[in-house]
Design a protein around this motif. Structure first.
Motif, short mmCIF file in Angstrom:
data_model
loop_
_atom_site.label_atom_id
_atom_site.label_comp_id
_atom_site.label_asym_id
_atom_site.label_seq_id
_atom_site.Cartn_x
_atom_site.Cartn_y
_atom_site.Cartn_z
N MET A 77 0.83 -1.21 0.00
CA MET A 77 0.00 0.00 0.00
C MET A 77 0.87 1.26 0.00
N GLY A 78 0.59 2.14 -0.95
CA GLY A 78 1.41 3.33 -1.10
C GLY A 78 2.70 3.05 -1.84
N TYR A 86 -1.77 4.94 -3.58
CA TYR A 86 -2.97 5.54 -3.02
C TYR A 86 -3.64 6.44 -4.07
N GLU A 126 -5.06 5.97 2.65
CA GLU A 126 -4.33 5.58 3.86
C GLU A 126 -5.27 5.16 4.99
N ARG A 127 -6.48 5.70 5.02
CA ARG A 127 -7.42 5.38 6.10
C ARG A 127 -8.70 4.71 5.62
N GLU A 163 -5.34 -2.07 10.06
CA GLU A 163 -4.03 -2.71 10.01
C GLU A 163 -4.15 -4.12 10.57
N ALA A 204 -2.63 -4.42 5.47
CA ALA A 204 -3.89 -3.71 5.23
C ALA A 204 -5.05 -4.69 5.14
#
Length: 201
Positions: free
Chosen positions: A76-77, A82, A122-123, A158, A187
């Motif tokens: 992720m990222g 993202y 991210e969230r 997470e 994730a």
């Protein structure tokens, strides 16, 4: 009564519609994971085809997806940027079958197969339901997006430890509802699937 069943991809990789010859045996639409090309080529893929299902009352919901490995990469990222559409797997588009009217991530759908993709943040992730189920997972361009049915947002959590291979499974939340749980690296998201009454004539 409801129960969860998870299947090994090798047992459920059935012929694609384009690969079926005159003598090929085809499963019903609610059973088959669509694949592009010859089934014999599945063993050569680095990311295996996998599937999971959940039975809610007398109805079964099924998801088909490609399961890539982390292999030391930042997911992720990193590998999965993202803010950009992601197929939530590898190879063919991630697909889901609902046998009756339902809501997927809050999106109302009729019975049938749909593809799913995500726009991770991210969230939270935006989960998009698309009416084109028999397609390769990329690119997710304007042609694919024209078939979007709708989208909903789910929080990202997470995981307690690293999940090496992308995994999708169902957890029942009621007699007619379940979460599709998607986990990879650290994730995880839970995508609600709620079955509704069949359409009346």
């Amino acid at each position: 009564m409801h129960h969860v069943v998870r299947h090994a991809g090798a047992l459920l990789c059935l012929v694609s519609l384009s690969a079926a010859g005159a003598g090929a045996q085809q499963a019903s639409a609610s059973d088959a994971c669509w694949i592009r090309g010859a089934p014999a080529n599945l063993a050569k893929r680095p990311s295996k085809l996998d599937s999971a299902s959940v039975t809610l009352g007398s109805n079964t919901v099924k998801v088909c997806y490609g399961s890539p490995q982390k292999r030391g990469r930042k997911i992720m990222g990193g590998l999965v940027p993202y803010g950009q559409p992601w197929r939530m797997g590898a190879n063919e588009a991630t697909t889901i079958h609902v046998p009756v009217r339902a809501r997927i991530a809050g999106v109302a759908v009729q019975p049938g197969w749909y593809s799913l993709y995500a726009v991770p943040g991210e969230r939270e992730w935006r989960i998009v339901v698309n009416s084109q189920a028999q397609r390769w997972g990329i690119p997710i361009d304007s042609t694919v997006q024209r078939a979007d049915v709708g989208s909903g947002t789910v929080p990202m959590h997470e995981t307690p430890s690293v999940v090496e291979a992308l995994t999708e499974h169902f957890e029942s939340t009621g007699s007619s509802s379940a979460n599709l749980v998607v986990e990879w690296d650290r994730a995880a998201v839970r995508i609600p699937v709620v079955l509704e009454a069949a359409s009346s004539n």
